[in-house]
Scaffold this motif. Sequence first.
Motif, PDB file in Angstrom:
ATOM      1  N   GLU A   1      49.401  34.552  45.179  1.00  0.00           N
ATOM      2  CA  GLU A   1      48.435  33.532  44.783  1.00  0.00           C
ATOM      3  C   GLU A   1      47.302  33.365  45.790  1.00  0.00           C
ATOM      4  OE1 GLU A   1      49.611  29.576  42.262  1.00  0.00           O
ATOM      5  OE2 GLU A   1      50.584  29.955  44.158  1.00  0.00           O
ATOM      6  N   ASP A   2      47.651  33.433  47.077  1.00  0.00           N
ATOM      7  CA  ASP A   2      46.576  33.203  48.050  1.00  0.00           C
ATOM      8  C   ASP A   2      46.250  34.457  48.846  1.00  0.00           C
ATOM      9  OD1 ASP A   2      48.973  33.063  49.409  1.00  0.00           O
ATOM     10  OD2 ASP A   2      48.243  31.632  50.888  1.00  0.00           O
ATOM     11  N   VAL A   3      45.985  35.562  48.113  1.00  0.00           N
ATOM     12  CA  VAL A   3      45.506  36.764  48.809  1.00  0.00           C
ATOM     13  C   VAL A   3      44.130  36.489  49.405  1.00  0.00           C
ATOM     14  CG1 VAL A   3      46.682  38.669  47.639  1.00  0.00           C
ATOM     15  CG2 VAL A   3      44.642  37.656  46.600  1.00  0.00           C
ATOM     16  N   TYR A   4      43.726  37.338  50.306  1.00  0.00           N
ATOM     17  CA  TYR A   4      42.393  37.278  50.904  1.00  0.00           C
ATOM     18  C   TYR A   4      41.338  37.109  49.800  1.00  0.00           C
ATOM     19  CZ  TYR A   4      38.104  39.342  52.759  1.00  0.00           C
ATOM     20  OH  TYR A   4      36.802  39.583  53.089  1.00  0.00           O
ATOM     21  N   GLY A   5      40.355  36.246  50.051  1.00  0.00           N
ATOM     22  CA  GLY A   5      39.332  35.957  49.052  1.00  0.00           C
ATOM     23  C   GLY A   5      38.652  37.212  48.514  1.00  0.00           C
ATOM     24  N   GLY A   6      38.421  38.204  49.358  1.00  0.00           N
ATOM     25  CA  GLY A   6      37.747  39.442  48.931  1.00  0.00           C
ATOM     26  C   GLY A   6      38.590  40.216  47.935  1.00  0.00           C
ATOM     27  N   THR A   7      39.919  40.205  48.132  1.00  0.00           N
ATOM     28  CA  THR A   7      40.824  40.892  47.204  1.00  0.00           C
ATOM     29  C   THR A   7      40.801  40.162  45.861  1.00  0.00           C
ATOM     30  OG1 THR A   7      42.201  41.472  49.099  1.00  0.00           O
ATOM     31  CG2 THR A   7      43.193  41.737  46.930  1.00  0.00           C
ATOM     32  N   SER A   8      40.843  38.835  45.946  1.00  0.00           N
ATOM     33  CA  SER A   8      40.762  38.019  44.736  1.00  0.00           C
ATOM     34  C   SER A   8      39.477  38.319  43.966  1.00  0.00           C
ATOM     35  CB  SER A   8      40.708  36.564  45.193  1.00  0.00           C
ATOM     36  OG  SER A   8      41.630  35.812  44.546  1.00  0.00           O
ATOM     37  N   LYS A   9      38.375  38.383  44.701  1.00  0.00           N
ATOM     38  CA  LYS A   9      37.076  38.606  44.046  1.00  0.00           C
ATOM     39  C   LYS A   9      36.965  40.025  43.494  1.00  0.00           C
ATOM     40  CE  LYS A   9      35.024  35.255  47.118  1.00  0.00           C
ATOM     41  NZ  LYS A   9      34.329  35.105  48.398  1.00  0.00           N
ATOM     42  N   LEU A  10      37.636  40.985  44.124  1.00  0.00           N
ATOM     43  CA  LEU A  10      37.644  42.357  43.580  1.00  0.00           C
ATOM     44  C   LEU A  10      38.230  42.332  42.169  1.00  0.00           C
ATOM     45  CD1 LEU A  10      37.618  45.546  43.830  1.00  0.00           C
ATOM     46  CD2 LEU A  10      39.944  45.317  44.725  1.00  0.00           C
ATOM     47  N   PHE A  11      39.351  41.594  42.010  1.00  0.00           N
ATOM     48  CA  PHE A  11      39.982  41.523  40.688  1.00  0.00           C
ATOM     49  C   PHE A  11      39.152  40.681  39.740  1.00  0.00           C
ATOM     50  CE2 PHE A  11      43.561  43.187  43.037  1.00  0.00           C
ATOM     51  CZ  PHE A  11      44.177  43.995  42.102  1.00  0.00           C
ATOM     52  N   ARG A  12      38.678  39.527  40.225  1.00  0.00           N
ATOM     53  CA  ARG A  12      37.978  38.593  39.341  1.00  0.00           C
ATOM     54  C   ARG A  12      36.615  39.138  38.900  1.00  0.00           C
ATOM     55  NH1 ARG A  12      35.540  33.266  41.734  1.00  0.00           N
ATOM     56  NH2 ARG A  12      33.969  34.817  42.195  1.00  0.00           N
ATOM     57  N   ASP A  13      35.834  39.673  39.859  1.00  0.00           N
ATOM     58  CA  ASP A  13      34.444  40.023  39.558  1.00  0.00           C
ATOM     59  C   ASP A  13      34.270  41.455  39.062  1.00  0.00           C
ATOM     60  OD1 ASP A  13      33.935  37.546  40.555  1.00  0.00           O
ATOM     61  OD2 ASP A  13      33.153  38.237  42.487  1.00  0.00           O
ATOM     62  N   ILE A  14      35.152  42.350  39.494  1.00  0.00           N
ATOM     63  CA  ILE A  14      34.924  43.771  39.185  1.00  0.00           C
ATOM     64  C   ILE A  14      36.008  44.319  38.249  1.00  0.00           C
ATOM     65  CG2 ILE A  14      34.607  46.094  40.167  1.00  0.00           C
ATOM     66  CD1 ILE A  14      32.502  44.255  41.267  1.00  0.00           C
ATOM     67  N   LEU A  15      37.254  44.328  38.720  1.00  0.00           N
ATOM     68  CA  LEU A  15      38.285  45.034  37.959  1.00  0.00           C
ATOM     69  C   LEU A  15      38.537  44.386  36.596  1.00  0.00           C
ATOM     70  CD1 LEU A  15      40.798  46.003  40.808  1.00  0.00           C
ATOM     71  CD2 LEU A  15      39.046  47.407  39.726  1.00  0.00           C
ATOM     72  N   SER A  16      38.554  43.049  36.546  1.00  0.00           N
ATOM     73  CA  SER A  16      38.840  42.403  35.257  1.00  0.00           C
ATOM     74  C   SER A  16      37.703  42.684  34.258  1.00  0.00           C
ATOM     75  CB  SER A  16      39.050  40.903  35.431  1.00  0.00           C
ATOM     76  OG  SER A  16      37.874  40.322  35.916  1.00  0.00           O
ATOM     77  N   GLN A  17      36.481  42.858  34.762  1.00  0.00           N
ATOM     78  CA  GLN A  17      35.357  43.176  33.870  1.00  0.00           C
ATOM     79  C   GLN A  17      35.530  44.566  33.246  1.00  0.00           C
ATOM     80  OE1 GLN A  17      33.122  40.705  33.445  1.00  0.00           O
ATOM     81  NE2 GLN A  17      34.382  39.611  34.940  1.00  0.00           N
ATOM     82  N   LYS A  18      36.338  45.388  33.893  1.00  0.00           N
ATOM     83  CA  LYS A  18      36.544  46.748  33.388  1.00  0.00           C
ATOM     84  C   LYS A  18      37.873  46.872  32.640  1.00  0.00           C
ATOM     85  CE  LYS A  18      33.672  48.637  36.995  1.00  0.00           C
ATOM     86  NZ  LYS A  18      32.508  48.345  36.125  1.00  0.00           N
ATOM     87  N   GLY A  19      38.492  45.720  32.376  1.00  0.00           N
ATOM     88  CA  GLY A  19      39.698  45.721  31.553  1.00  0.00           C
ATOM     89  C   GLY A  19      41.000  45.684  32.315  1.00  0.00           C
ATOM     90  N   TYR A  20      40.936  45.700  33.655  1.00  0.00           N
ATOM     91  CA  TYR A  20      42.179  45.576  34.424  1.00  0.00           C
ATOM     92  C   TYR A  20      42.683  44.148  34.286  1.00  0.00           C
ATOM     93  CZ  TYR A  20      41.108  49.936  36.864  1.00  0.00           C
ATOM     94  OH  TYR A  20      40.846  51.226  37.161  1.00  0.00           O
ATOM     95  N   ARG A  21      44.000  43.992  34.240  1.00  0.00           N
ATOM     96  CA  ARG A  21      44.545  42.640  34.122  1.00  0.00           C
ATOM     97  C   ARG A  21      45.214  42.258  35.435  1.00  0.00           C
ATOM     98  NH1 ARG A  21      48.363  42.002  30.252  1.00  0.00           N
ATOM     99  NH2 ARG A  21      47.835  39.794  30.413  1.00  0.00           N
ATOM    100  N   TYR A  22      45.150  40.984  35.765  1.00  0.00           N
ATOM    101  CA  TYR A  22      45.841  40.529  36.978  1.00  0.00           C
ATOM    102  C   TYR A  22      46.352  39.129  36.751  1.00  0.00           C
ATOM    103  CZ  TYR A  22      41.703  37.735  38.183  1.00  0.00           C
ATOM    104  OH  TYR A  22      40.679  36.820  38.172  1.00  0.00           O
TER     105      TYR A  22
END
Length: 391
Positions: A107-128
């Motif tokens: 839940e509390d990973v480094y903010g940059g890791t969180s933003k990688l999933f939220r801003d980039i990977l989820s936009q490309k269809g990755y789920r987290y």
Amino acid sequence: MFNILFIIEVVVMTYNGFSTKCVHSGEDGLEYDVVPPIHLSSTFVIKEESQELIYSRLSNPTRDMLEKKVAELESGVASLAFSSGMAAIATVVMSFVSPGEKVLLSEDVYGGTSKLFRDILSQKGYRYQYVDTRDVDKVRESISDDTKMIFIETPSNPMLRISNIRELSELAHEHGLRMVVDNTFASPYIQNPLRMGADIVVHSATKYLGGHSDLIAGVAVFKSLEDYEVVKLHRTRFGGVLSPFDSYLLLRGIKTLGVRMERHCRNAEKLSAFLYEHEKVKEVYYPFHPKFPQYDLARKQMRCGGGMITFRLSNESQEYIDDFLNSLRIIRKAVSLGGVESLITQPYLTTHGGLPDDYKQRLGITRGLIRFSVGIEDVDDLINDLDNALQ
Ligand SMILES: Cc1ncc(COP(=O)(O)O)c(C=O)c1O
């Protein structure tokens, strides 16, 4: 005869102690140099078709030495060095997870890791999905058919939550998932997740491994050669390799990792005890303090408590916090961590600044929460600095 014995001795030489490994591992091949040379060549003369040394994006002798050293420190079979911790994390995730598949994240990973999933990977269809990975049952309940990876940070950033690496690795393997541990906050001095069952360890080597706040780098370390080959191919194609000069700096920084970590831990233990008693401090989080909620697990899993302390000020007004941070004389206000110098930051506005308020509230990242990267200075100077600024 002498030469043969000498060669045998060199070939079978293993280093047992952590600091011996820090100094010597990976550098066995040096014939005359005491210090690893920086091989700046982007390309190499082809002498035989089968040679591995061709082009520095694929392989470079200085980086190869670094990778061997880090692999030995983490008890892995091999490692890969990247141009940043984020490059390591993104490459590892994209090597094993495809769009439509899911990663379970602490839940509390480094903010940059969180933003990688939220801003980039989820936009490309990755789920987290964020999970409180302190609770193995919650992780078990969150696994679905599309889950491919569990990604944890322990201790986590900034709340220093501890996740049980052994139990989570067992769970991951029961379900055929890859278990990845971000070991940045602990460093291999404190814990070796691969020995506890994890498949891959990642680091922001910018932090404790480098130790001097003078480079940006990342590493991924592997339990299996198959995983290493898959990620190496992705790194070669994406191209986020570490430069020869930064590889040298990292090799140099790692030589003192053992002595630095010992001092970070000793200083942090004393400072956490001081903060626990301070009237201007409401809460303290330090894994090796007996009042830390996960003290028993921390003692079981970690060799010492690490150099990070998080604490909450009693007065959470921005004015008081600014006054406090600006009154410090030795401890500097900066977002990074893990260097020889003490650094301090307010995660609410900095490392976790771009994240939604409800997420921060849920984790306890309030305005008055302070993350302190304890350096290797004399601890009494740090205590005085904190005490003066808190007053
Ligand atoms: C725990 C953790 N993981 C990963 C990263 C990202 O590393 P880098 O800044 O080297 O890309 C950081 C950076 O602060 C971090 O604290």
